[in-house]
Design a protein around this motif. Structure first.
Motif, PDB file in Angstrom:
ATOM      1  N   SER A 191       0.790  -1.104  -0.037  1.00  0.00           N
ATOM      2  CA  SER A 191       0.064   0.033   0.068  1.00  0.00           C
ATOM      3  C   SER A 191       0.976   1.299   0.003  1.00  0.00           C
ATOM      4  O   SER A 191       0.270   2.451   0.236  1.00  0.00           O
TER       5      SER A 191
ATOM      6  N   SER B   1      -2.000  -0.867   8.025  1.00  0.00           N
ATOM      7  CA  SER B   1      -3.468  -0.064   8.276  1.00  0.00           C
ATOM      8  C   SER B   1      -4.522  -0.522   7.549  1.00  0.00           C
ATOM      9  O   SER B   1      -4.345  -0.503   6.158  1.00  0.00           O
ATOM     10  N   VAL B   2      -5.481  -1.273   8.010  1.00  0.00           N
ATOM     11  CA  VAL B   2      -6.590  -1.663   7.204  1.00  0.00           C
ATOM     12  C   VAL B   2      -7.202  -0.401   6.837  1.00  0.00           C
ATOM     13  O   VAL B   2      -7.967  -0.540   5.590  1.00  0.00           O
ATOM     14  N   GLN B   3      -7.488   0.809   7.415  1.00  0.00           N
ATOM     15  CA  GLN B   3      -7.828   1.834   7.109  1.00  0.00           C
ATOM     16  C   GLN B   3      -7.370   2.406   5.729  1.00  0.00           C
ATOM     17  O   GLN B   3      -7.996   2.936   4.930  1.00  0.00           O
ATOM     18  N   LYS B   4      -6.006   2.107   5.584  1.00  0.00           N
ATOM     19  CA  LYS B   4      -5.185   2.774   4.316  1.00  0.00           C
ATOM     20  C   LYS B   4      -5.846   1.850   3.194  1.00  0.00           C
ATOM     21  O   LYS B   4      -6.154   2.393   2.159  1.00  0.00           O
TER      22      LYS B   4
ATOM     23  N   SER C 123      -0.872  -4.201   4.362  1.00  0.00           N
ATOM     24  CA  SER C 123      -0.681  -2.914   4.933  1.00  0.00           C
ATOM     25  C   SER C 123      -1.167  -3.142   6.338  1.00  0.00           C
ATOM     26  O   SER C 123      -1.530  -3.868   6.828  1.00  0.00           O
TER      27      SER C 123
ATOM     28  N   GLN D  55     -11.533   2.572  -1.931  1.00  0.00           N
ATOM     29  CA  GLN D  55     -12.595   3.822  -1.993  1.00  0.00           C
ATOM     30  C   GLN D  55     -12.150   4.851  -3.238  1.00  0.00           C
ATOM     31  O   GLN D  55     -13.186   4.926  -3.788  1.00  0.00           O
TER      32      GLN D  55
ATOM     33  N   HIS E  99     -10.563  -4.299  -1.015  1.00  0.00           N
ATOM     34  CA  HIS E  99      -9.310  -4.630  -0.275  1.00  0.00           C
ATOM     35  C   HIS E  99      -9.773  -5.889   0.410  1.00  0.00           C
ATOM     36  O   HIS E  99     -10.869  -6.347   0.429  1.00  0.00           O
TER      37      HIS E  99
ATOM     38  N   GLU F 205      -8.781   0.369   2.989  1.00  0.00           N
ATOM     39  CA  GLU F 205     -10.078   0.841   2.527  1.00  0.00           C
ATOM     40  C   GLU F 205     -10.054   2.231   1.764  1.00  0.00           C
ATOM     41  O   GLU F 205     -10.853   2.260   0.973  1.00  0.00           O
ATOM     42  N   ARG F 206      -9.365   2.998   2.326  1.00  0.00           N
ATOM     43  CA  ARG F 206      -9.275   4.322   1.583  1.00  0.00           C
ATOM     44  C   ARG F 206      -8.757   4.143   0.194  1.00  0.00           C
ATOM     45  O   ARG F 206      -9.377   4.924  -0.912  1.00  0.00           O
TER      46      ARG F 206
END
Length: 211
Positions: free
Chosen positions: A8, A33-36, A31, A42, A48, A38-39
């Motif tokens: 990522s 960060s799962v949030q990364k 990654s 999106q 992801h 997801e971003r």
């Protein structure tokens, strides 16, 4: 085509977004960060998942992680039997100051040793990721900047050729996978020119044979 982006960072993120613009289905994986993830998904209308998800469902994989994470990622990916894998990794040490593998072998050759059933081809690792967006914006302009491409699997090279052209580069056939012994150190030259010399990091190159 479904493309799995394993990593990522800037390389994987930028290429994934551009391939998504070309109509490919992109899945981001691996990654801290799962949030990364997801971003990124999106931002390009993709998805992801786990490394295993990407390895099992994607038609092509892009390997875009730091060399220090290779063994962990490959353990999660499995055997990768028959899978086309584009390798854009440079085998750097932890501080990104020295090549960790070479010159009697290379990072690319070590990957083949670790996963011999995958269909490996190396590309993109000699161009800074900051160049991708401006090259894509100029897509179709002549002359095109080039990307070194090398590997032992002709079919995998055909796949890489098409994906390279979609970004706006001309693939430069650089021979078998052992070319990595010399191309990976060349990536350190392009990094020096991009990040340590004036003019910004969006560096490209083109080789011409004079007649």
């Amino acid at each position: 085509m479904k493309i799995g982006i394993l990593g990522s960072g800037l390389m994987g993120a930028n290429l994934g977004k551009l391939w998504a613009r070309e109509g490919h289905e992109v899945i981001f994986a691996y990654s801290r960060s799962v949030q990364k993830l997801e971003r990124l998904a999106q931002e390009c209308g993709g998805c992801h998942g786990s490394v295993s998800d990407a390895a099992n469902t994607a038609d092509v994989l892009l390997l875009a992680v730091h060399w220090s994470r290779i063994e962990d990622l490959l353990e999660k990916a499995g055997e990768l039997s028959g899978k086309v894998v584009l390798n854009c990794c440079v085998p750097l040490n932890e501080t990104d100051t020295e090549i960790a593998v070479g010159t009697t072998t290379s990072g690319a050759e070590e990957l083949v040793r670790l996963r011999p059933k995958a269909r490996w081809v190396s590309c993109f690792n000699t161009v800074p990721s900051e160049a991708f967006e401006p090259v894509y914006a100029r897509k179709g302009a002549i002359p095109q900047p080039q990307v070194l491409m090398y590997g032992d699997d002709a079919g995998a090279k055909d796949v890489a050729d098409g994906l390279i052209r979609e970004i706006g580069f001309e693939p430069l056939e650089a021979g078998p996978l052992r070319t990595a012994r010399f191309a990976e150190p060349f990536a350190m030259v392009t990094a020096e020119l991009a990040y340590s010399q004036p003019g910004g990091p969006a560096l490209t190159y083109r080789f011409e044979k004079l007649r």
